[in-house]
Design a protein around this motif. Structure first.
Motif, PDB file in Angstrom:
ATOM      1  N   LEU A 127       0.955  -1.229  -0.009  1.00 37.84           N
ATOM      2  CA  LEU A 127      -0.038  -0.014   0.073  1.00 37.84           C
ATOM      3  C   LEU A 127       0.903   1.250   0.077  1.00 37.84           C
ATOM      4  O   LEU A 127       0.565   2.323  -0.651  1.00 37.84           O
ATOM      5  CB  LEU A 127      -0.954  -0.028   1.241  1.00 37.84           C
ATOM      6  N   GLY A 128       1.982   1.156   0.979  1.00 37.46           N
ATOM      7  CA  GLY A 128       2.739   2.386   0.933  1.00 37.46           C
ATOM      8  C   GLY A 128       3.488   2.531  -0.375  1.00 37.46           C
ATOM      9  O   GLY A 128       3.752   3.961  -0.888  1.00 37.46           O
ATOM     10  N   ARG A 129       4.137   1.751  -1.019  1.00 38.12           N
ATOM     11  CA  ARG A 129       4.976   1.744  -2.337  1.00 38.12           C
ATOM     12  C   ARG A 129       3.948   2.504  -3.182  1.00 38.12           C
ATOM     13  O   ARG A 129       4.463   3.417  -3.851  1.00 38.12           O
ATOM     14  CB  ARG A 129       5.296   0.503  -2.797  1.00 38.12           C
ATOM     15  N   ARG A 130       2.736   1.941  -3.436  1.00 39.78           N
ATOM     16  CA  ARG A 130       1.868   2.664  -4.408  1.00 39.78           C
ATOM     17  C   ARG A 130       1.408   4.097  -4.035  1.00 39.78           C
ATOM     18  O   ARG A 130       1.629   5.047  -4.926  1.00 39.78           O
ATOM     19  CB  ARG A 130       0.284   1.634  -4.528  1.00 39.78           C
ATOM     20  N   TYR A 131       1.180   4.271  -2.844  1.00 41.72           N
ATOM     21  CA  TYR A 131       0.802   5.590  -2.386  1.00 41.72           C
ATOM     22  C   TYR A 131       2.068   6.654  -2.625  1.00 41.72           C
ATOM     23  O   TYR A 131       1.739   7.795  -2.924  1.00 41.72           O
ATOM     24  CB  TYR A 131       0.480   5.716  -0.907  1.00 41.72           C
ATOM     25  N   LEU A 132       3.121   6.313  -2.447  1.00 44.16           N
ATOM     26  CA  LEU A 132       4.316   7.002  -2.481  1.00 44.16           C
ATOM     27  C   LEU A 132       4.941   6.989  -3.810  1.00 44.16           C
ATOM     28  O   LEU A 132       5.860   7.868  -4.185  1.00 44.16           O
ATOM     29  CB  LEU A 132       5.552   6.736  -1.589  1.00 44.16           C
ATOM     30  N   GLY A 133       4.341   6.340  -4.696  1.00 46.94           N
ATOM     31  CA  GLY A 133       4.855   6.056  -6.219  1.00 46.94           C
ATOM     32  C   GLY A 133       6.406   5.572  -6.110  1.00 46.94           C
ATOM     33  O   GLY A 133       7.078   6.069  -6.975  1.00 46.94           O
ATOM     34  N   LEU A 134       6.661   4.599  -5.291  1.00 46.06           N
ATOM     35  CA  LEU A 134       7.920   4.058  -5.330  1.00 46.06           C
ATOM     36  C   LEU A 134       7.697   2.668  -6.044  1.00 46.06           C
ATOM     37  O   LEU A 134       7.361   1.624  -5.483  1.00 46.06           O
ATOM     38  CB  LEU A 134       8.347   3.682  -3.952  1.00 46.06           C
ATOM     39  N   THR A 135       7.752   2.935  -7.613  1.00 52.51           N
ATOM     40  CA  THR A 135       7.330   1.815  -8.247  1.00 52.51           C
ATOM     41  C   THR A 135       8.518   0.858  -8.815  1.00 52.51           C
ATOM     42  O   THR A 135       8.231  -0.134  -9.304  1.00 52.51           O
ATOM     43  CB  THR A 135       6.416   2.424  -9.621  1.00 52.51           C
ATOM     44  N   GLY A 136       9.766   1.574  -8.550  1.00 54.14           N
ATOM     45  CA  GLY A 136      10.934   0.713  -9.048  1.00 54.14           C
ATOM     46  C   GLY A 136      11.041  -0.741  -8.329  1.00 54.14           C
ATOM     47  O   GLY A 136      10.336  -1.144  -7.355  1.00 54.14           O
ATOM     48  N   SER A 137      11.493  -1.786  -9.008  1.00 52.38           N
ATOM     49  CA  SER A 137      11.346  -3.056  -8.448  1.00 52.38           C
ATOM     50  C   SER A 137      12.392  -3.448  -7.471  1.00 52.38           C
ATOM     51  O   SER A 137      12.317  -4.259  -6.743  1.00 52.38           O
ATOM     52  CB  SER A 137      11.448  -4.279  -9.597  1.00 52.38           C
ATOM     53  N   ARG A 138      13.497  -2.443  -7.496  1.00 52.06           N
ATOM     54  CA  ARG A 138      14.418  -2.643  -6.548  1.00 52.06           C
ATOM     55  C   ARG A 138      14.729  -1.578  -5.666  1.00 52.06           C
ATOM     56  O   ARG A 138      15.601  -0.665  -5.822  1.00 52.06           O
ATOM     57  CB  ARG A 138      15.999  -2.941  -7.464  1.00 52.06           C
ATOM     58  N   GLN A 170      11.224   0.444   3.838  1.00 52.21           N
ATOM     59  CA  GLN A 170      10.754   0.705   5.242  1.00 52.21           C
ATOM     60  C   GLN A 170      10.009   2.121   5.399  1.00 52.21           C
ATOM     61  O   GLN A 170       8.824   2.190   6.010  1.00 52.21           O
ATOM     62  CB  GLN A 170      12.041   0.977   6.148  1.00 52.21           C
ATOM     63  N   ALA A 171      10.079   2.986   4.507  1.00 49.62           N
ATOM     64  CA  ALA A 171       9.518   4.179   4.592  1.00 49.62           C
ATOM     65  C   ALA A 171       8.156   3.712   3.869  1.00 49.62           C
ATOM     66  O   ALA A 171       7.219   4.250   4.333  1.00 49.62           O
ATOM     67  CB  ALA A 171      10.096   5.121   3.450  1.00 49.62           C
ATOM     68  N   ALA A 172       8.195   2.891   2.892  1.00 46.73           N
ATOM     69  CA  ALA A 172       6.844   2.639   2.406  1.00 46.73           C
ATOM     70  C   ALA A 172       5.913   2.027   3.391  1.00 46.73           C
ATOM     71  O   ALA A 172       4.823   2.246   3.456  1.00 46.73           O
ATOM     72  CB  ALA A 172       7.106   1.577   1.039  1.00 46.73           C
ATOM     73  N   ALA A 173       6.723   1.157   4.188  1.00 47.05           N
ATOM     74  CA  ALA A 173       5.984   0.431   5.268  1.00 47.05           C
ATOM     75  C   ALA A 173       5.267   1.328   6.264  1.00 47.05           C
ATOM     76  O   ALA A 173       3.882   1.477   6.986  1.00 47.05           O
ATOM     77  CB  ALA A 173       6.675  -0.560   5.966  1.00 47.05           C
ATOM     78  N   ALA A 174       5.954   2.210   6.836  1.00 46.42           N
ATOM     79  CA  ALA A 174       5.788   3.203   7.498  1.00 46.42           C
ATOM     80  C   ALA A 174       4.510   4.158   7.092  1.00 46.42           C
ATOM     81  O   ALA A 174       3.523   4.521   7.824  1.00 46.42           O
ATOM     82  CB  ALA A 174       6.685   4.363   7.667  1.00 46.42           C
ATOM     83  N   VAL A 175       4.157   4.432   5.885  1.00 51.26           N
ATOM     84  CA  VAL A 175       3.235   5.279   5.240  1.00 51.26           C
ATOM     85  C   VAL A 175       1.922   4.123   4.876  1.00 51.26           C
ATOM     86  O   VAL A 175       0.946   4.457   5.261  1.00 51.26           O
ATOM     87  CB  VAL A 175       3.594   5.603   3.837  1.00 51.26           C
ATOM     88  N   GLY A 176       2.425   2.656   4.693  1.00 53.72           N
ATOM     89  CA  GLY A 176       1.206   1.850   4.259  1.00 53.72           C
ATOM     90  C   GLY A 176       0.472   1.137   5.354  1.00 53.72           C
ATOM     91  O   GLY A 176      -0.541   0.934   5.421  1.00 53.72           O
ATOM     92  N   GLN A 177       1.307   1.204   6.691  1.00 54.07           N
ATOM     93  CA  GLN A 177       0.798   0.250   7.664  1.00 54.07           C
ATOM     94  C   GLN A 177      -0.497   1.189   8.256  1.00 54.07           C
ATOM     95  O   GLN A 177      -1.475   0.627   8.565  1.00 54.07           O
ATOM     96  CB  GLN A 177       1.998   0.254   8.926  1.00 54.07           C
ATOM     97  N   PRO A 178      -0.274   2.549   8.437  1.00 55.17           N
ATOM     98  CA  PRO A 178      -1.698   3.134   8.887  1.00 55.17           C
ATOM     99  C   PRO A 178      -2.862   3.196   8.010  1.00 55.17           C
ATOM    100  O   PRO A 178      -4.061   2.939   8.264  1.00 55.17           O
ATOM    101  CB  PRO A 178      -1.215   4.495   9.154  1.00 55.17           C
ATOM    102  N   ARG A 179      -2.483   3.131   6.636  1.00 58.97           N
ATOM    103  CA  ARG A 179      -3.430   2.870   5.653  1.00 58.97           C
ATOM    104  C   ARG A 179      -3.990   1.495   5.585  1.00 58.97           C
ATOM    105  O   ARG A 179      -5.392   1.322   5.729  1.00 58.97           O
ATOM    106  CB  ARG A 179      -2.816   3.224   4.131  1.00 58.97           C
ATOM    107  N   LEU A 180      -3.357   0.492   5.939  1.00 57.95           N
ATOM    108  CA  LEU A 180      -3.702  -0.830   5.892  1.00 57.95           C
ATOM    109  C   LEU A 180      -4.883  -1.057   7.427  1.00 57.95           C
ATOM    110  O   LEU A 180      -5.906  -1.536   7.190  1.00 57.95           O
ATOM    111  CB  LEU A 180      -2.553  -1.804   6.369  1.00 57.95           C
ATOM    112  N   MET A 181      -4.345  -0.452   8.432  1.00 53.07           N
ATOM    113  CA  MET A 181      -5.257  -0.360   9.681  1.00 53.07           C
ATOM    114  C   MET A 181      -6.469   0.443   9.658  1.00 53.07           C
ATOM    115  O   MET A 181      -7.329  -0.041  10.091  1.00 53.07           O
ATOM    116  CB  MET A 181      -4.443   0.083  11.089  1.00 53.07           C
ATOM    117  N   GLN A 182      -6.430   1.355   8.832  1.00 52.66           N
ATOM    118  CA  GLN A 182      -7.427   2.379   8.643  1.00 52.66           C
ATOM    119  C   GLN A 182      -8.710   1.409   7.506  1.00 52.66           C
ATOM    120  O   GLN A 182      -9.854   1.486   8.134  1.00 52.66           O
ATOM    121  CB  GLN A 182      -7.196   3.531   7.842  1.00 52.66           C
ATOM    122  N   ALA A 183      -8.042   0.789   6.927  1.00 52.12           N
ATOM    123  CA  ALA A 183      -9.150  -0.152   6.087  1.00 52.12           C
ATOM    124  C   ALA A 183      -9.559  -1.219   7.076  1.00 52.12           C
ATOM    125  O   ALA A 183     -10.738  -1.378   6.983  1.00 52.12           O
ATOM    126  CB  ALA A 183      -8.134  -0.705   4.965  1.00 52.12           C
TER     127      ALA A 183
END
Ligand code: GLU
Length: 385
Positions: free
Chosen positions: A72-83, A90-103
């Motif tokens: 969720l975090g990767r998509r939200y931040l536009g971090l689309t690269g495969s590597r 970790q930044a993506a997880a930090a952004v994605g975790q609250p989104r996951l919990m909200q859902a």
């Protein structure tokens, strides 16, 4: 309307999941994140919440282990690269975790249920004090009627100390809370004798009585990309091994349809990997098997007799304390003749027990300035030798 209907629904799981009082359900990113939009798949999550609510109405406690933070975090931040670099993941997880919990919170709230976020690292399940602490917190969440939603604390763990996959995290979390059943929702409905997508002769294996070398080989052994089913089958078997050693059975089931737990209740195929012992027996064997107990308490004869009749150990029966140990350590319980009767996990440290030994439990708070309960060792945390 759907919500109202869901409120009366019950879900009868097949044996032996039916007997499990506490279930752990592991949900992978592919199930909670819509591949096209990159957003949380609310419809799927709502169905899961309805299934969990139905199980709770039957008196079961359900813990969810949910992935999806990274995706969720990767998509939200536009971090689309495969590597991505570790810090980016970790930044993506930090952004994605609250989104996951909200859902999750949204779909459970629709049913009047509360959720709780529990982020674990490997150390939380390996270091005894942290283990006890995490366990006590999740117990309290269950008592309060909350649905614990567990994930790895991806933002802070480094590569060397992470579980890395939520199958193993789920197995450890199941062990932590003494779950009797772990359900791994997968993109395949269990184990097959060969890869069913490549081999039409492949047969589904409904029941594994014992995890042996043949089963390991079928699941691809250490090589996660070989063998049956998905690349993840080997980690599922590794998870089943961890869970099984704690007396928890593992069920591998297909998850990519709405309400996969209901599907199990209405005849969907799955593989059940049985545990070799019960949760209680496994836990007691683990306590009894403590290699070096951290200390000793000596009991009077009356207290020894009380323990043998199934009572917990109270401070009043303790006459001596040997050694220096902490709350959460495993210690020996001796009679006045020095004979070891049992081992158990203490709720108080050695110095504290020195202050309260021989006294009634109601004095604990006055003597220590706080109380961690009336008992020194609860009977559930004690194993006779
Ligand atoms: N903890 C990771 C996440 O939430 C997922 C790890 C896994 O799926 O095995 O993104």
């Amino acid at each position: 309307m759907t919500v109202m209907a869901a409120k009366t629904e019950v879900l009868t799981l097949p044996e032996p999941l039916l007997k499990a009082r506490r279930l752990t359900v592991k949900i992978g990113s592919a199930l909670v994140v819509n591949a096209e939009t990159g957003e949380a798949d609310i419809d799927w999550m709502r169905g899961m919440a309805q299934d969990v609510a139905a199980l709770m109405r039957e008196g079961k406690q359900v813990m969810i282990v949910s992935s999806g933070a990274g995706a969720l975090g990767r998509r939200y931040l536009g971090l689309t690269g495969s590597r991505l670099r570790l810090d980016q993941k970790q930044a993506a997880a930090a952004v994605g975790q609250p989104r996951l919990m909200q859902a999750w919170e949204g779909v459970f709230n629709e049913l009047g249920l509360k959720t709780a976020q529990v982020l674990l690292t490997r150390e939380d399940t390996e270091k005894r004090r942290r283990w006890l602490n995490a366990r006590a917190t999740i117990e309290t969440l269950f008592d309060l009627g909350c649905v614990p939603i567990v994930n790895e604390n991806d933002t802070v763990v480094t590569e060397e100390i992470r579980y890395g996959d939520n199958d193993r995290l789920a197995a450890r979390a199941a062990q932590l809370v003494q779950s009797e059943a772990l359900i791994l929702l997968s993109d395949i409905d269990g184990l097959y004798t060969a890869d069913p997508r490549k081999n039409p002769e492949a047969r589904h294996i409904p029941l594994v009585e014992k995890l042996d070398a043949d089963i390991e080989a079928m699941a691809g052994g250490a090589n996660t990309s070989a063998g049956v089913g998905t690349g993840g089958m080997a980690t599922k078997i590794a998870a089943a091994r961890i869970a099984g050693s704690a007396g928890c059975s593992t069920t591998i089931a297909y998850g990519a349809m709405l309400r996969p737990l209901s599907a199990l209740g209405s005849g969907a195929k799955f593989t059940l990997i049985r545990a070799q012992s019960s949760v209680t027996a496994a836990y007691k064997a683990w306590i009894a098997g403590t290699v070096v107990p951290a200390g000793e308490v000596v009991l009077d004869d009356g207290a020894v007799a009380a323990l043998k009749s199934g009572k917990s150990l109270l401070p009043s029966g303790i006459v001596e304390v040997h050694g220096s140990f902490d709350k959460g350590d495993s210690i020996s319980i001796l009679g006045v003749n020095g004979c070891e009767h049992a081992r158990g996990i203490v709720a108080y440290g050695a110095d504290e027990i020195r202050l309260i030994k021989g006294r009634p439990s109601k004095e604990i708070e006055g003597l220590l300035g706080y109380t961690a309960g009336d008992v020194i060792i609860h009977r559930d945390n004690m194993a006779f030798i």
